[in-house]
Design a protein around this motif. Structure first.
Motif, PDB file in Angstrom:
ATOM      1  N   GLU A 151      17.356  15.200-102.840  1.00 47.96           N
ATOM      2  CA  GLU A 151      16.229  14.309-103.092  1.00 47.96           C
ATOM      3  C   GLU A 151      16.421  13.700-104.465  1.00 47.96           C
ATOM      4  O   GLU A 151      16.900  14.363-105.381  1.00 47.96           O
ATOM      5  CB  GLU A 151      14.902  15.057-102.988  1.00 47.96           C
ATOM      6  CG  GLU A 151      14.610  15.499-101.567  1.00 47.96           C
ATOM      7  CD  GLU A 151      13.162  15.861-101.338  1.00 47.96           C
ATOM      8  OE1 GLU A 151      12.297  15.479-102.153  1.00 47.96           O
ATOM      9  OE2 GLU A 151      12.903  16.534-100.341  1.00 47.96           O
ATOM     10  N   PHE A 152      16.065  12.438-104.608  1.00 49.09           N
ATOM     11  CA  PHE A 152      16.305  11.729-105.860  1.00 49.09           C
ATOM     12  C   PHE A 152      15.152  10.774-106.153  1.00 49.09           C
ATOM     13  O   PHE A 152      14.349  10.456-105.267  1.00 49.09           O
ATOM     14  CB  PHE A 152      17.628  10.957-105.793  1.00 49.09           C
ATOM     15  CG  PHE A 152      17.742  10.017-104.627  1.00 49.09           C
ATOM     16  CD1 PHE A 152      17.199   8.739-104.665  1.00 49.09           C
ATOM     17  CD2 PHE A 152      18.395  10.420-103.464  1.00 49.09           C
ATOM     18  CE1 PHE A 152      17.295   7.885-103.585  1.00 49.09           C
ATOM     19  CE2 PHE A 152      18.504   9.568-102.373  1.00 49.09           C
ATOM     20  CZ  PHE A 152      17.954   8.294-102.436  1.00 49.09           C
ATOM     21  N   CYS A 153      15.094  10.310-107.388  1.00 46.13           N
ATOM     22  CA  CYS A 153      14.151   9.278-107.807  1.00 46.13           C
ATOM     23  C   CYS A 153      14.937   7.991-108.001  1.00 46.13           C
ATOM     24  O   CYS A 153      16.033   8.002-108.565  1.00 46.13           O
ATOM     25  CB  CYS A 153      13.459   9.664-109.108  1.00 46.13           C
ATOM     26  SG  CYS A 153      12.374  11.081-108.942  1.00 46.13           S
ATOM     27  N   ILE A 154      14.382   6.901-107.531  1.00 50.85           N
ATOM     28  CA  ILE A 154      15.050   5.608-107.587  1.00 50.85           C
ATOM     29  C   ILE A 154      14.782   4.938-108.931  1.00 50.85           C
ATOM     30  O   ILE A 154      13.632   4.812-109.344  1.00 50.85           O
ATOM     31  CB  ILE A 154      14.571   4.700-106.427  1.00 50.85           C
ATOM     32  CG1 ILE A 154      14.918   5.353-105.088  1.00 50.85           C
ATOM     33  CG2 ILE A 154      15.165   3.303-106.540  1.00 50.85           C
ATOM     34  CD1 ILE A 154      14.252   4.706-103.887  1.00 50.85           C
ATOM     35  N   GLN A 155      15.852   4.516-109.587  1.00 49.30           N
ATOM     36  CA  GLN A 155      15.721   3.756-110.830  1.00 49.30           C
ATOM     37  C   GLN A 155      15.753   2.251-110.513  1.00 49.30           C
ATOM     38  O   GLN A 155      14.922   1.500-110.991  1.00 49.30           O
ATOM     39  CB  GLN A 155      16.842   4.103-111.796  1.00 49.30           C
ATOM     40  CG  GLN A 155      16.780   3.319-113.109  1.00 49.30           C
ATOM     41  CD  GLN A 155      17.831   3.806-114.074  1.00 49.30           C
ATOM     42  OE1 GLN A 155      17.980   5.007-114.293  1.00 49.30           O
ATOM     43  NE2 GLN A 155      18.568   2.873-114.633  1.00 49.30           N
ATOM     44  N   ASP A 156      16.753   1.830-109.734  1.00 47.71           N
ATOM     45  CA  ASP A 156      16.905   0.420-109.341  1.00 47.71           C
ATOM     46  C   ASP A 156      17.303   0.367-107.878  1.00 47.71           C
ATOM     47  O   ASP A 156      18.050   1.211-107.401  1.00 47.71           O
ATOM     48  CB  ASP A 156      18.016  -0.258-110.146  1.00 47.71           C
ATOM     49  CG  ASP A 156      17.744  -0.289-111.631  1.00 47.71           C
ATOM     50  OD1 ASP A 156      16.703  -0.843-112.011  1.00 47.71           O
ATOM     51  OD2 ASP A 156      18.577   0.244-112.388  1.00 47.71           O
ATOM     52  N   LEU A 157      16.844  -0.672-107.209  1.00 43.78           N
ATOM     53  CA  LEU A 157      17.230  -0.914-105.820  1.00 43.78           C
ATOM     54  C   LEU A 157      17.379  -2.421-105.630  1.00 43.78           C
ATOM     55  O   LEU A 157      16.563  -3.188-106.126  1.00 43.78           O
ATOM     56  CB  LEU A 157      16.167  -0.357-104.878  1.00 43.78           C
ATOM     57  CG  LEU A 157      16.438  -0.483-103.381  1.00 43.78           C
ATOM     58  CD1 LEU A 157      15.891   0.712-102.646  1.00 43.78           C
ATOM     59  CD2 LEU A 157      15.850  -1.770-102.828  1.00 43.78           C
ATOM     60  N   GLU A 158      18.445  -2.814-104.954  1.00 49.72           N
ATOM     61  CA  GLU A 158      18.666  -4.223-104.638  1.00 49.72           C
ATOM     62  C   GLU A 158      19.002  -4.369-103.158  1.00 49.72           C
ATOM     63  O   GLU A 158      19.693  -3.534-102.600  1.00 49.72           O
ATOM     64  CB  GLU A 158      19.822  -4.810-105.462  1.00 49.72           C
ATOM     65  CG  GLU A 158      19.553  -4.869-106.939  1.00 49.72           C
ATOM     66  CD  GLU A 158      20.728  -5.422-107.729  1.00 49.72           C
ATOM     67  OE1 GLU A 158      20.493  -5.786-108.892  1.00 49.72           O
ATOM     68  OE2 GLU A 158      21.861  -5.495-107.196  1.00 49.72           O
ATOM     69  N   LEU A 159      18.528  -5.449-102.580  1.00 52.48           N
ATOM     70  CA  LEU A 159      18.870  -5.814-101.202  1.00 52.48           C
ATOM     71  C   LEU A 159      19.554  -7.177-101.267  1.00 52.48           C
ATOM     72  O   LEU A 159      18.998  -8.136-101.782  1.00 52.48           O
ATOM     73  CB  LEU A 159      17.611  -5.895-100.334  1.00 52.48           C
ATOM     74  CG  LEU A 159      17.825  -6.337 -98.888  1.00 52.48           C
ATOM     75  CD1 LEU A 159      18.680  -5.323 -98.136  1.00 52.48           C
ATOM     76  CD2 LEU A 159      16.495  -6.540 -98.194  1.00 52.48           C
ATOM     77  N   TRP A 160      20.787  -7.222-100.752  1.00 52.57           N
ATOM     78  CA  TRP A 160      21.578  -8.443-100.732  1.00 52.57           C
ATOM     79  C   TRP A 160      21.749  -8.917 -99.310  1.00 52.57           C
ATOM     80  O   TRP A 160      21.862  -8.116 -98.379  1.00 52.57           O
ATOM     81  CB  TRP A 160      22.966  -8.176-101.340  1.00 52.57           C
ATOM     82  CG  TRP A 160      22.917  -7.915-102.818  1.00 52.57           C
ATOM     83  CD1 TRP A 160      22.531  -6.766-103.437  1.00 52.57           C
ATOM     84  CD2 TRP A 160      23.270  -8.823-103.849  1.00 52.57           C
ATOM     85  NE1 TRP A 160      22.632  -6.908-104.804  1.00 52.57           N
ATOM     86  CE2 TRP A 160      23.084  -8.153-105.080  1.00 52.57           C
ATOM     87  CE3 TRP A 160      23.742 -10.135-103.865  1.00 52.57           C
ATOM     88  CZ2 TRP A 160      23.334  -8.778-106.306  1.00 52.57           C
ATOM     89  CZ3 TRP A 160      24.007 -10.741-105.074  1.00 52.57           C
ATOM     90  CH2 TRP A 160      23.787 -10.060-106.279  1.00 52.57           C
ATOM     91  N   GLY A 161      21.775 -10.228 -99.111  1.00 48.39           N
ATOM     92  CA  GLY A 161      22.000 -10.826 -97.812  1.00 48.39           C
ATOM     93  C   GLY A 161      22.988 -11.963 -97.926  1.00 48.39           C
ATOM     94  O   GLY A 161      23.316 -12.413 -99.030  1.00 48.39           O
ATOM     95  N   LEU A 162      23.452 -12.447 -96.793  1.00 47.91           N
ATOM     96  CA  LEU A 162      24.389 -13.559 -96.811  1.00 47.91           C
ATOM     97  C   LEU A 162      23.666 -14.841 -97.218  1.00 47.91           C
ATOM     98  O   LEU A 162      22.529 -15.072 -96.802  1.00 47.91           O
ATOM     99  CB  LEU A 162      25.031 -13.749 -95.446  1.00 47.91           C
ATOM    100  CG  LEU A 162      26.069 -12.726 -95.044  1.00 47.91           C
ATOM    101  CD1 LEU A 162      26.622 -13.053 -93.671  1.00 47.91           C
ATOM    102  CD2 LEU A 162      27.194 -12.653 -96.058  1.00 47.91           C
ATOM    103  N   ALA A 163      24.330 -15.656 -98.022  1.00 42.19           N
ATOM    104  CA  ALA A 163      23.738 -16.932 -98.454  1.00 42.19           C
ATOM    105  C   ALA A 163      23.670 -17.898 -97.284  1.00 42.19           C
ATOM    106  O   ALA A 163      24.401 -17.786 -96.335  1.00 42.19           O
ATOM    107  CB  ALA A 163      24.575 -17.521 -99.577  1.00 42.19           C
TER     108      ALA A 163
END
Length: 155
Positions: free
Chosen positions: A143-155
Motif C-alpha cells: 500500500e502506498f500514498c500517491i505523490q503525483d499521478l499523470e494520465l497521458w493519451g494520444l494526441a
C-alpha cells in the motif's frame, strides 16, 4: 514516457502523446481523471509516483474510464521503474484488465488481489502480485500514498 515507447504496441510507437490529467494541475480526484480521459478508442498511459519516489503505472489500449465490468485487451500491461524498467504483460490466466468506478480503479486481478488499485481521492493505492499480469509489487510497499499521478493519451 520515452523509456516506455519500445514497450508499446508497434502501431503506437511513433504517435505523439499529450497530458490529459495531472494531480499537480487538476487536483486529486478519480472522477476528474475519468472526465479528462481521451476518446474511448484512444490508448492511455497512467504514471504514478508515490511518496517514496517510486515510479510505476499501467498502459491500456482503451481510455481509462468508469465501468460496470472489466474492460481492456491483452495489450494492457503494468510497469515499474524500481530501480530500472520492468514490464509485466498479460499472462493469459484471466482477462481482468481494468475496472473502475468513482471510488476505486483496479488494473489486473485474481485470487482477491489487484495488480494496481487507486482510491477515489487518488491519495492511496496498492499493488500486489496478480494472476492477470504475474507482476511483482510495483512499489516498495503493498500500500502506498500517491505523490503525483499523470494520465497521458494520444494526441
Amino acid at each position: 514516457v520515452p523509456q516506455l515507447g519500445p514497450q508499446l504496441p508497434p502501431r503506437l510507437t511513433q504517435q505523439p502523446w499529450h497530458l490529459l490529467y495531472s494531480t499537480g494541475r487538476d487536483g486529486f480526484s478519480l472522477r476528474t481523471m475519468y472526465r479528462s480521459g481521451a476518446r474511448p478508442d484512444s490508448p492511455a498511459l497512467l504514471l504514478i509516483r508515490d511518496t517514496e519516489a517510486q515510479a510505476f503505472g499501467a498502459f491500456s489500449t482503451s481510455a481509462i474510464r468508469s465501468s460496470s465490468g472489466f474492460y481492456g485487451t491483452g495489450e494492457t500491461f503494468l510497469f515499474s521503474f524500481c530501480p530500472e524498467l520492468k514490464v509485466f504483460r498479460w499472462t493469459g490466466r484471466n482477462d481482468f484488465f481494468m475496472k473502475g468506478d468513482v471510488n476505486l480503479l483496479m488494473v489486473g486481478a485474481g485470487s482477491g488481489r489487484f495488480g494496481l488499485w487507486l482510491d477515489g481521492d487518488l491519495h492511496h493505492g496498492g499493488s500486489q502480485p496478480c494472476d492477470t499480469f504475474g507482476n511483482e509489487t510495483l512499489s516498495h510497499q503493498e500500500e502506498f500514498c500517491i505523490q503525483d499521478l499523470e494520465l497521458w493519451g494520444l494526441a
